[in-house]
Design an enzyme around this catalytic site. Structure first.
Site, mmCIF file in Angstrom:
data_model
loop_
_atom_site.group_PDB
_atom_site.id
_atom_site.type_symbol
_atom_site.label_atom_id
_atom_site.label_comp_id
_atom_site.label_asym_id
_atom_site.label_seq_id
_atom_site.Cartn_x
_atom_site.Cartn_y
_atom_site.Cartn_z
ATOM 1 N N CYS A 1 117.355 -20.773 -30.441
ATOM 2 C CA CYS A 1 117.018 -19.985 -31.557
ATOM 3 C C CYS A 1 116.695 -20.344 -32.529
ATOM 4 O O CYS A 1 116.047 -19.963 -33.791
ATOM 5 C CB CYS A 1 117.235 -18.475 -31.898
ATOM 6 S SG CYS A 1 116.947 -17.445 -29.837
ATOM 7 N N HIS B 1 118.518 -13.264 -40.034
ATOM 8 C CA HIS B 1 118.175 -14.154 -37.984
ATOM 9 C C HIS B 1 117.854 -12.404 -37.340
ATOM 10 O O HIS B 1 116.371 -12.361 -36.909
ATOM 11 C CB HIS B 1 119.034 -14.954 -37.354
ATOM 12 C CG HIS B 1 119.268 -15.106 -35.835
ATOM 13 N ND1 HIS B 1 118.210 -15.480 -35.962
ATOM 14 C CD2 HIS B 1 119.159 -14.723 -35.164
ATOM 15 C CE1 HIS B 1 118.085 -16.134 -34.334
ATOM 16 N NE2 HIS B 1 118.910 -15.174 -33.439
ATOM 17 N N HIS C 1 110.630 -12.418 -31.976
ATOM 18 C CA HIS C 1 110.787 -13.141 -32.191
ATOM 19 C C HIS C 1 110.854 -14.457 -31.517
ATOM 20 O O HIS C 1 110.036 -14.609 -30.064
ATOM 21 C CB HIS C 1 112.622 -12.640 -30.970
ATOM 22 C CG HIS C 1 114.077 -13.637 -31.143
ATOM 23 N ND1 HIS C 1 113.273 -15.480 -31.383
ATOM 24 C CD2 HIS C 1 115.142 -13.555 -30.180
ATOM 25 C CE1 HIS C 1 114.323 -15.889 -31.614
ATOM 26 N NE2 HIS C 1 115.658 -14.948 -31.205
#
Length: 321
Positions: free
Chosen positions: A2, A137, A178
């Site tokens: 990520c 995040h 995401h």
């Protein structure tokens, strides 16, 4: 994982600062082409069953995959001003760390995350009290969100008495999902727009903040609605965090472009107009297929014909050379 795209931005900035390159294109893209990611994340219990990413909310129960592509053209500020490029913001500092050994892939290390934030601020020459926004995040998980907030508290509590206002924080994952490999780049894009316009976009699906965050005793406030920049009179500075599934942490400090230098550099080059496509059909309609003709049966004689006389056979001749 990520943090890939934000790590690429960090590496590009390091090369630019060393003078290895004159410009860089950095960012990331995430495209879900089949069902495999959904099956894998579902088996791991990472997906939100409600289809909503509720980052930092009491109801946080997983993330929502998204698709997107974010690409940034990075150049030294003097070169961008010289070339007439539109400047949306300035990356002042960045840092990358790793969690090391933890209890598992899904269990982050708050100390390593705090180290990434602290190193990026040091590289930018900024104090935590100067940062008006943190793009976290914020995957929307019951474990990850409180641990990330603990890492931020570790750094921002150091000079909280010097703050002129709260630091707004949130996660763009609640807005677009995401984006996996592109998650850090889209967070950086949000921060660039925020420091450019002085407006902090809202974090959605967060009606009741997670009580484990203890926001009342912190220098932070969740931006659950559109907010003006919380530190008026100071340069707009934001931090962007991106933490990878395998423990790679990245943090970038971005600030608004200096207005006096932009004014002295003159007008900026404008974007080119959208491409106008002239769509034409360049193929012909295929004619309808014709039915194949059935082969006609060979005629059969009513009476057996007299076989023809055999032709005389010539002798075999061989030649040797």
């Amino acid at each position: 994982a990520c943090s890939s795209s934000l790590v690429s931005v960090h590496l590009a900035c390091e090369s630019l600062r060393r003078g290895d390159i004159e410009a860089a294109v950095a960012g990331g893209a995430s495209i879900l082409l089949d069902e495999e990611p959904y099956l894998e994340f579902s088996a791991a219990g990472a997906l939100s069953p409600t289809g909503r990413c509720s980052a930092f909310d009491r109801r946080a129960n997983g993330f929502v995959p998204g698709e997107g592509s974010v690409v940034l053209l990075l150049k030294p500020l003097y070169a961008a001003l010289r070339d007439g490029d539109p400047v949306h913001g300035v990356i002042e500092g960045s840092a990358v760390t790793n969690d090391g050994r933890t209890m598992g892939l899904t269990t982050p290390n708050p100390a390593a995350q705090a180290a990434a934030v602290r190193r990026a601020l040091h590289a930018a020459g900024r104090a935590p009290a100067e940062v008006g926004m943190i793009e976290a995040h914020g995957t929307g998980t019951a474990i990850g969100d409180p641990l990330e907030f603990r890492a931020l508290r570790t750094v921002f509590d150091e000079d909280r008495d010097a703050r002129a206002g709260q630091c707004l924080f949130g996660s763009v994952k609640t807005n677009v999902g995401h984006l996996l490999h592109a998650a850090g780049a889209v967070g950086l894009l949000k921060a660039l727009l925020a420091v450019q316009h002085g407006i902090v976009p809202p974090t959605l699906h967060c009606e009741e903040p997670n009580p484990r965050l203890k926001l009342e005793d912190s220098p932070f406030a969740l931006a659950t609605e559109v907010r003006e920049w919380p530190l008026p009179g100071l340069p707009r500075v934001a931090g962007v965090s991106s933490f990878g599934f395998g423990g790679t942490n990245a943090h970038v400090v971005v600030a608004q472009a200096p207005a006096e230098r932009l004014a002295a550099a003159g007008p900026r080059r404008r974007s080119r107009p959208p491409i106008a496509f002239e769509r034409r059909r360049l193929w012909l309609e295929r004619p309808a297929p014709q039915q194949p003709q059935q082969p006609q049966p060979a005629p059969v004689a009513a009476e057996a014909a007299t076989p023809p006389a055999a032709a005389p056979r010539s002798p075999l001749r061989l030649a040797f050379t």
